[in-house]
Design an enzyme around this catalytic site. Structure first.
Site, PDB file in Angstrom:
ATOM      1  N   LEU A 126       0.822  -1.213   0.000  1.00 20.46           N
ATOM      2  CA  LEU A 126       0.000   0.000   0.000  1.00 20.46           C
ATOM      3  C   LEU A 126       0.855   1.262   0.000  1.00 20.46           C
ATOM      4  CD1 LEU A 126      -2.787  -1.051   2.561  1.00 20.46           C
ATOM      5  CD2 LEU A 126      -2.852  -1.198   0.071  1.00 20.46           C
ATOM      6  N   CYS A 127       1.950   1.222  -0.758  1.00 19.25           N
ATOM      7  CA  CYS A 127       2.822   2.402  -0.859  1.00 19.25           C
ATOM      8  C   CYS A 127       3.221   2.652  -2.313  1.00 19.25           C
ATOM      9  CB  CYS A 127       4.045   2.261   0.038  1.00 19.25           C
ATOM     10  SG  CYS A 127       4.922   0.691  -0.072  1.00 19.25           S
ATOM     11  N   GLY A 128       2.259   2.469  -3.207  1.00 18.70           N
ATOM     12  CA  GLY A 128       2.503   2.757  -4.614  1.00 18.70           C
ATOM     13  C   GLY A 128       3.541   1.825  -5.222  1.00 18.70           C
TER      14      GLY A 128
END
Length: 288
Positions: A87-89
């Site tokens: 969930l951090c690109g």
């Protein structure tokens, strides 16, 4: 075509997702501010110590210390730093992609990996790579002791000539919106030429160069590793905060579109019901 109930359920589902992304963004923002402050405070000392080590490596006879000795690079080690969570690109994907490119560039050599972070560990463990070190759940409580642990490993591998070159692969923090993938040589120490730096001076060693190097090199390794861990953590928090912000905005757009679709379908149903009532009334009048 979806029914009103189905659209309403989709809107409720997206709203719940939006609540999660908004909460994750707020948590990441708090952690990001702390991580940013830590890296800003650590950079001056780290840069200065790395600069001094590079000057010393240029000035001194490299045969005086085994950690300065240069060997034919047949055994290469990569310390690959990813995140423990997603969930951090593209934060993790960029590092993994660059690591695989570096491994392909050294296909004629024996390549070993030291993996920091669960995402990188999971990815490379499922593939045919030689892994000589693995650290997961690493960033939950990041301390200097962890840099010591990694330093002990890389120093031992180099001294025992199990590795001839050791590189660090990590995300360098630039801003919440930007992280640059970096590949830096950790061992042997890369000399800094005098013309490439300002304020260059020759060093005099007391009591002697060997004792000085025995103190300086381990400290350099500790600080260099600690520095890249802080860079990676700040980059991860910035990337997660940005990714969750975009996800929250996208959820808002989806909710808006679904609401428009819901209202349109509801209006069509109301119009159809009104037409049925009017038609029934007209039919009843006609039968009288």
């Amino acid at each position: 075509m979806a029914t009103l109930r189905e659209i309403k359920q989709r809107i409720a589902g997206v709203e719940k997702t939006q609540q999660i992304t908004r909460a994750l963004k707020m948590v990441a923002a708090v952690k990001f501010r702390k991580a940013q402050q830590s890296i800003v405070q650590a950079r001056p000392y780290a840069y200065r110590l790395i600069n001094i080590m590079g000057h010393v490596a240029y000035d001194i006879d490299r045969s005086l210390h085994p950690l300065l000795s240069v060997r034919e690079p047949q055994k290469i080690g990569f310390v690959i730093i990813t995140a423990d969570q997603g969930l951090c690109g593209s934060f993790n994907a960029n590092i993994i992609r660059r690591a695989e490119a570096e491994i392909r560039n050294n296909a004629d050599k024996q390549v070993s990996l030291i993996l920091i972070g669960r995402k990188g560990a999971d990815y490379f463990s499922r593939r045919n790579y030689e892994i000589i070190g693995k650290y997961t759940r690493f960033f939950k409580d990041l301390t200097f002791r962890q840099a010591d642990e990694i330093e002990d490993l890389v120093r031992e591998l180099y001294l025992e000539q199990k590795l001839d070159r050791i590189y660090l692969l990590y995300n360098e923090f630039k801003s919440a919106l930007r992280q640059d993938v970096m590949v830096e040589q950790l061992l042997p120490v890369t000399p800094i030429l005098p013309e490439r730096c300002t304020g260059y001076v020759e060093f005099a060693f007391e009591p002697d160069a060997i004792k000085f190097l025995d103190i300086l090199i381990p400290r350099y390794l500790n600080v260099a590793i600690w520095h890249v861990l802080l860079e990676s953590y700040a980059s991860e928090m910035g990337a997660r905060m940005t990714a969750m912000e975009y996800a929250t905005e996208n959820a808002e757009n989806i909710i808006h579109n679904l609401t428009m679709e819901y209202n349109k379908l509801r209006q069509e149903k109301i119009t159809a019901e009104i037409l049925e009532i009017v038609s029934s009334g007209e039919a009843m009048k006609a039968t009288r």
